[in-house]
Design an enzyme around this catalytic site. Structure first.
Site, PDB file in Angstrom:
ATOM      1  N   SER A 140       1.018  -1.196  -0.030  1.00  0.00           N
ATOM      2  CA  SER A 140       0.072   0.246  -0.192  1.00  0.00           C
ATOM      3  C   SER A 140       0.805   1.065   0.091  1.00  0.00           C
ATOM      4  CB  SER A 140      -0.697  -0.083   1.226  1.00  0.00           C
ATOM      5  OG  SER A 140      -1.530   1.394   1.358  1.00  0.00           O
ATOM      6  N   TYR A 152      -0.772  -1.101  10.428  1.00  0.00           N
ATOM      7  CA  TYR A 152      -1.066  -1.349   8.741  1.00  0.00           C
ATOM      8  C   TYR A 152      -0.053  -0.809   7.905  1.00  0.00           C
ATOM      9  CZ  TYR A 152      -3.700  -1.074   4.227  1.00  0.00           C
ATOM     10  OH  TYR A 152      -4.215  -1.496   3.182  1.00  0.00           O
ATOM     11  N   LYS A 156       2.305  -3.331   5.784  1.00  0.00           N
ATOM     12  CA  LYS A 156       2.498  -2.849   4.516  1.00  0.00           C
ATOM     13  C   LYS A 156       3.904  -2.729   4.230  1.00  0.00           C
ATOM     14  CE  LYS A 156      -1.411  -3.645   2.825  1.00  0.00           C
ATOM     15  NZ  LYS A 156      -1.766  -5.108   2.353  1.00  0.00           N
TER      16      LYS A 156
HETATM   17  P1  NAP Z   1     -11.772  -5.441   1.509  1.00  0.00           P
HETATM   18  O1  NAP Z   1     -13.030  -4.730   0.794  1.00  0.00           O
HETATM   19  O2  NAP Z   1     -12.045  -4.917   2.982  1.00  0.00           O
HETATM   20  O3  NAP Z   1     -11.751  -6.915   1.416  1.00  0.00           O
HETATM   21  C1  NAP Z   1     -10.905  -7.749   1.916  1.00  0.00           C
HETATM   22  C2  NAP Z   1     -11.294  -8.988   2.091  1.00  0.00           C
HETATM   23  O4  NAP Z   1     -10.385  -9.877   2.795  1.00  0.00           O
HETATM   24  C3  NAP Z   1     -12.448  -9.410   2.744  1.00  0.00           C
HETATM   25  O5  NAP Z   1     -13.284 -10.124   1.752  1.00  0.00           O
HETATM   26  C4  NAP Z   1     -12.293 -10.071   3.979  1.00  0.00           C
HETATM   27  O6  NAP Z   1     -13.241 -10.937   4.276  1.00  0.00           O
HETATM   28  C5  NAP Z   1     -10.949 -10.846   3.737  1.00  0.00           C
HETATM   29  N1  NAP Z   1     -10.313 -11.163   4.946  1.00  0.00           N
HETATM   30  C6  NAP Z   1      -9.956 -10.416   6.118  1.00  0.00           C
HETATM   31  N2  NAP Z   1      -9.391 -11.001   6.831  1.00  0.00           N
HETATM   32  C7  NAP Z   1      -9.256 -12.522   6.352  1.00  0.00           C
HETATM   33  C8  NAP Z   1      -8.631 -13.535   6.795  1.00  0.00           C
HETATM   34  N3  NAP Z   1      -8.179 -13.780   8.052  1.00  0.00           N
HETATM   35  N4  NAP Z   1      -8.706 -14.642   5.772  1.00  0.00           N
HETATM   36  C9  NAP Z   1      -9.229 -14.608   4.962  1.00  0.00           C
HETATM   37  N5  NAP Z   1      -9.805 -13.506   4.238  1.00  0.00           N
HETATM   38  C10 NAP Z   1      -9.650 -12.297   5.043  1.00  0.00           C
HETATM   39  O7  NAP Z   1     -10.503  -4.760   0.997  1.00  0.00           O
HETATM   40  P2  NAP Z   1      -9.846  -4.279  -0.135  1.00  0.00           P
HETATM   41  O8  NAP Z   1      -9.952  -2.653  -0.054  1.00  0.00           O
HETATM   42  O9  NAP Z   1     -10.252  -4.913  -1.402  1.00  0.00           O
HETATM   43  O10 NAP Z   1      -8.215  -4.620   0.196  1.00  0.00           O
HETATM   44  C11 NAP Z   1      -7.684  -5.436  -0.568  1.00  0.00           C
HETATM   45  C12 NAP Z   1      -6.196  -5.582  -0.265  1.00  0.00           C
HETATM   46  O11 NAP Z   1      -5.565  -4.322  -0.786  1.00  0.00           O
HETATM   47  C13 NAP Z   1      -5.786  -5.556   1.406  1.00  0.00           C
HETATM   48  O12 NAP Z   1      -4.257  -6.149   1.411  1.00  0.00           O
HETATM   49  C14 NAP Z   1      -5.650  -4.219   1.473  1.00  0.00           C
HETATM   50  O13 NAP Z   1      -4.738  -3.593   2.606  1.00  0.00           O
HETATM   51  C15 NAP Z   1      -4.908  -3.721  -0.042  1.00  0.00           C
HETATM   52  N6  NAP Z   1      -4.986  -2.215  -0.062  1.00  0.00           N
HETATM   53  C16 NAP Z   1      -6.338  -1.618  -0.226  1.00  0.00           C
HETATM   54  C17 NAP Z   1      -6.463  -0.299  -0.685  1.00  0.00           C
HETATM   55  C18 NAP Z   1      -7.690   0.360  -0.907  1.00  0.00           C
HETATM   56  O14 NAP Z   1      -7.472   1.741  -1.063  1.00  0.00           O
HETATM   57  N7  NAP Z   1      -8.753  -0.124  -0.941  1.00  0.00           N
HETATM   58  C19 NAP Z   1      -5.274   0.632  -0.750  1.00  0.00           C
HETATM   59  C20 NAP Z   1      -3.932  -0.102  -0.646  1.00  0.00           C
HETATM   60  C21 NAP Z   1      -3.967  -1.715  -0.321  1.00  0.00           C
HETATM   61  P3  NAP Z   1     -14.508 -10.348   5.309  1.00  0.00           P
HETATM   62  O15 NAP Z   1     -15.518  -9.730   4.434  1.00  0.00           O
HETATM   63  O16 NAP Z   1     -14.991 -11.791   5.681  1.00  0.00           O
HETATM   64  O17 NAP Z   1     -13.954  -9.570   6.486  1.00  0.00           O
END
Ligand code: NAP
Length: 251
Positions: A140, A152, A156
């Site tokens: 990230s 976080y 990251k």
């Molecule tokens: P999200 O919408 O919150 O989706 C994350 C998914 O991971 C959810 O389906 C969640 O399941 C699942 N999860 C959480 N804990 C878990 C575990 N212990 N085992 C298996 N699955 C698990 O997040 P996102 O925004 O798509 O982000 C995806 C990745 O990109 C993450 O690593 C995040 O840190 C990174 N990222 C995101 C952004 C952003 O702006 N969105 C920016 C930088 C990096 P539940 O629904 O059941 O909780």
């Protein structure tokens, strides 16, 4: 024709992970859609199948060693040897340092770092045997520091060192490891952040977009496109890199 590649995408029931899973399936891979609840993953599996692809819903907690071992075994049995891994599962537990609990620190380290480690360790033998592997880890822009995210941003930044070391250890077996560091991507995670801050998502979006070179926020497809490239056979000479997919320079 060579055998269909098998990919595992974690946290793939929604958001970026779902976008990546769908993209890898449309690239021709059989995709294990792994998330905490297999029933949630099934929705993405059904979309992939309806589009003519192959996918399997897998329920597992990436931070749990036994759960990861069982999940990888299931994928190998049902789809074949997993040689593509996207460590995407993630959570946020934001707070300023003085208010952050040990549980919030451990939970974030557990899902991002321990989870990526467990999945990489459980799948590497398949990759080494096949002399082919692609590992993509989600970092990230927060790796460079972000107020209220000491847990976080540490996780990251850790993902970046983890990635570079995987690249060094596994390269001679035809396995590459790279990290994608997204900027602001519209998912439930960023909607939840806006809600916690008490701002309407549209206002949050406008503010972030105005500070982004391309003048917009990102969508899961932006990350999926980069993951597709890094997981492709042709990207075999790209390893140990961190690609900022953030609509402009990283900082
Ligand atoms: P999200 O919408 O919150 O989706 C994350 C998914 O991971 C959810 O389906 C969640 O399941 C699942 N999860 C959480 N804990 C878990 C575990 N212990 N085992 C298996 N699955 C698990 O997040 P996102 O925004 O798509 O982000 C995806 C990745 O990109 C993450 O690593 C995040 O840190 C990174 N990222 C995101 C952004 C952003 O702006 N969105 C920016 C930088 C990096 P539940 O629904 O059941 O909780």
């Amino acid at each position: 024709m060579s055998a269909q590649r098998v990919a595992i995408v974690t946290g793939a029931a929604r958001g970026i992970g779902a976008g990546v899973a769908k993209r890898l399936a449309s690239d021709g891979m059989a995709v294990a859609v792994l998330d905490l609840d297999a029933a949630h993953s099934q929705v993405v599996v059904d979309e992939i199948t309806a589009a003519g692809g192959t996918a399997l819903a897998v329920g597992a907690d990436v931070s749990d060693e036994a759960s990861v071992a069982a999940a990888v075994e299931l994928v190998a049995e049902q789809l074949g040897a997993p040689t593509v891994l996207v460590n995407n599962a993630g959570i946020i537990r934001d707070n300023m340092l003085f208010k952050m609990s040990v549980d919030d620190w451990d939970a974030v380290m557990g899902v991002h770092l321990r989870g990526a480690f467990l999945l990489a360790r459980a799948t590497q033998s398949f990759m080494v045997k096949e002399k082919f592997g692609r590992i993509v880890n989600l970092s990230s822009t927060s790796a460079q520091g972000n107020r209220g995210q000491v847990n976080y941003s540490a996780a990251k930044a850790g993902m970046q060192g983890f990635t570079k070391t995987l690249a060094l250890e596994l390269g001679k077996f035809g396995v590459t490891a790279n990290a994608i560091a997204p900027g602001f991507i519209e998912t439930e995670m960023t909607h939840a952040t806006a809600e916690r801050m008490g701002v309407a998502f549209e206002d949050f979006e406008k503010a972030v977009a105005s500070q982004t070179a391309v003048n917009r926020i990102g969508q899961p497809e932006d990350i999926a496109h980069t993951a597709s490239y890094l997981c492709s056979a042709g990207a075999g000479f790209v390893s140990g890199q961190v690609i900022y997919v953030s609509g402009g320079p990283a900082d």
